[in-house]
Write an enzyme that holds these catalytic residues in place. Structure first.
Site, PDB file in Angstrom:
ATOM      1  CG  ASN A   1      -1.573   1.030   1.325  1.00  0.00           C
ATOM      2  OD1 ASN A   1      -1.953   1.924   0.321  1.00  0.00           O
ATOM      3  ND2 ASN A   1      -2.340   1.330   2.623  1.00  0.00           N
TER       4      ASN A   1
ATOM      5  CE  LYS B   1       0.084   3.524   4.861  1.00  0.00           C
ATOM      6  NZ  LYS B   1       0.111   3.706   6.256  1.00  0.00           N
TER       7      LYS B   1
ATOM      8  CG  HIS C   1      -5.941   1.640   5.358  1.00  0.00           C
ATOM      9  ND1 HIS C   1      -5.584   2.693   6.108  1.00  0.00           N
ATOM     10  CD2 HIS C   1      -4.708   0.715   5.010  1.00  0.00           C
ATOM     11  CE1 HIS C   1      -4.147   2.177   6.339  1.00  0.00           C
ATOM     12  NE2 HIS C   1      -3.707   1.223   6.069  1.00  0.00           N
TER      13      HIS C   1
ATOM     14  CD  GLU D   1      -3.036   5.519   6.824  1.00  0.00           C
ATOM     15  OE1 GLU D   1      -2.948   5.472   5.479  1.00  0.00           O
ATOM     16  OE2 GLU D   1      -1.937   4.937   7.367  1.00  0.00           O
TER      17      GLU D   1
ATOM     18  CD  GLU E   1      -3.505  -2.762   7.425  1.00  0.00           C
ATOM     19  OE1 GLU E   1      -2.424  -3.018   6.856  1.00  0.00           O
ATOM     20  OE2 GLU E   1      -4.220  -1.934   7.227  1.00  0.00           O
TER      21      GLU E   1
ATOM     22  N   GLY F   1       2.169   2.118  10.794  1.00  0.00           N
ATOM     23  CA  GLY F   1       3.178   3.147  10.815  1.00  0.00           C
ATOM     24  C   GLY F   1       3.901   3.614  11.974  1.00  0.00           C
TER      25      GLY F   1
ATOM     26  CB  SER G   1       5.197  -1.821  12.009  1.00  0.00           C
ATOM     27  OG  SER G   1       4.911  -0.500  12.433  1.00  0.00           O
TER      28      SER G   1
HETATM   29  C1  PEP Z   1      -0.734  -0.043   5.869  1.00  0.00           C
HETATM   30  O1  PEP Z   1      -0.776   1.260   5.783  1.00  0.00           O
HETATM   31  O2  PEP Z   1      -1.708  -0.808   5.657  1.00  0.00           O
HETATM   32  C2  PEP Z   1       0.329  -0.568   6.588  1.00  0.00           C
HETATM   33  C3  PEP Z   1       0.489  -1.699   7.235  1.00  0.00           C
HETATM   34  O3  PEP Z   1       1.408   0.423   6.920  1.00  0.00           O
HETATM   35  P1  PEP Z   1       3.024   0.200   7.662  1.00  0.00           P
HETATM   36  O4  PEP Z   1       3.364  -1.172   7.013  1.00  0.00           O
HETATM   37  O5  PEP Z   1       3.530   1.362   7.437  1.00  0.00           O
HETATM   38  O6  PEP Z   1       2.513  -0.013   9.317  1.00  0.00           O
END
Ligand code: PEP
Length: 261
Positions: free
Chosen positions: A9, A11, A106, A108, A178, A184, A224
């Site tokens: 992703n 973003k 997601h 976000e 997630e 992040g 992460s």
């Molecule tokens: C995400 O945005 O779906 C995600 C898992 O981000 P990150 O790997 O940066 O934590």
């Protein structure tokens, strides 16, 4: 057997040149891997799915046109097929471009754009109707985990967002767990925490649908996940791969994650 998947992703990151360089570098690595037959640590090659910003979708689809084992999808999709929705993109448009997937829900989008499970269910319906496979994201916030509500939170997200589908429709869905506190932040869920939640999700699918539906559902971990911790996470029996944010922006790191099965 359910699919192993590593999805990136991107973003709202990367200029066009950077995005195309990243895609080309990864294509070379994936080509080489296919040529040499050299798979990951456990000998398995996952499906790779890219979620670039909308504006790069068409270019990504040119690069990975008819490329077996690589999918391209959108980071979001509107719940209507067309209409007066300035700035939005529909599943019908995505499909007409040749995209195969869309992220739905997601964290976000849930947090920054107020998307709730009811709206996400409508997005899933329109996506499926138009041949776009949704990757439905679920996960608890930190206070919810700290107060031991994480299983219930994820269960509610699944029930409201997804569990109104019939079993045939469910076959075209991927789930991404997630935990919001891990996205992040550099604070990854432990392999045990990921496994525990993935097993819970699979059990819920079994109870609502069938053992077969549960067994066939790909459930990705996101939060992460990086080149160092991916192998341990992916080694868990109910973790079928990852949805990767930050680490998907560097070709070496992302490729190491692809090779982590
Ligand atoms: C995400 O945005 O779906 C995600 C898992 O981000 P990150 O790997 O940066 O934590």
């Amino acid at each position: 057997m359910r699919k192993k998947i590593v999805a990136g992703n991107w973003k709202m990151n990367l200029g066009l040149d950077e995005a195309m360089n990243l895609a080309s570098e990864l294509k070379v690595k994936i080509d080489n891997q296919l040529d040499t037959g050299e798979a990951g640590v456990g000998g398995e090659l996952p499906e790779v799915i890219f979620f670039p910003p909308y504006v790069y979708l068409s270019r990504m689809l040119d690069i990975f046109h008819n490329y077996e084992g690589v999918g391209v999808g959108a980071q979001n999709v509107h719940h209507n097929e067309h209409g007066a929705h300035t700035g939005e993109v529909s599943a019908l448009m995505l499909r007409s471009l040749g995209a195969n997937y869309s992220l739905v829900g997601h964290s976000e989008r849930r947090q920054q754009f107020g998307e709730d499970d009811e709206l996400l269910a409508a997005k899933i319906a329109t996506a499926l109707k138009n041949g776009i496979k949704p990757v439905y994201c679920c996960g608890e916030q930190l206070p919810e985990r700290e107060s031991d509500k994480h299983f219930q939170v994820v269960e509610d997200q699944l029930k409201r967002g997804l569990f109104w589908l019939d079993e045939t429709q469910l076959k075209n869905v991927i789930i991404a767990y997630e935990p919001v506190w891990a996205i992040g932040t550099g604070r990854t869920a432990t392999p045990d925490q990921a496994q525990e939640m993935h097993a819970h999700i699979r059990k819920l699918i079994m109870e609502k649908y069938s053992a077969e539906a549960a067994e066939n559902m790909s459930i990705l971990y996101g939060g992460s996940c990086n080149a160092k911790n991916a192998a341990e996470l992916f080694a868990q029996p109910d973790v079928d791969g990852g949805l990767i944010g930050g680490a998907s922006l560097k070709s070496d790191d992302f490729f190491r994650i692809i090779q982590s099965f």
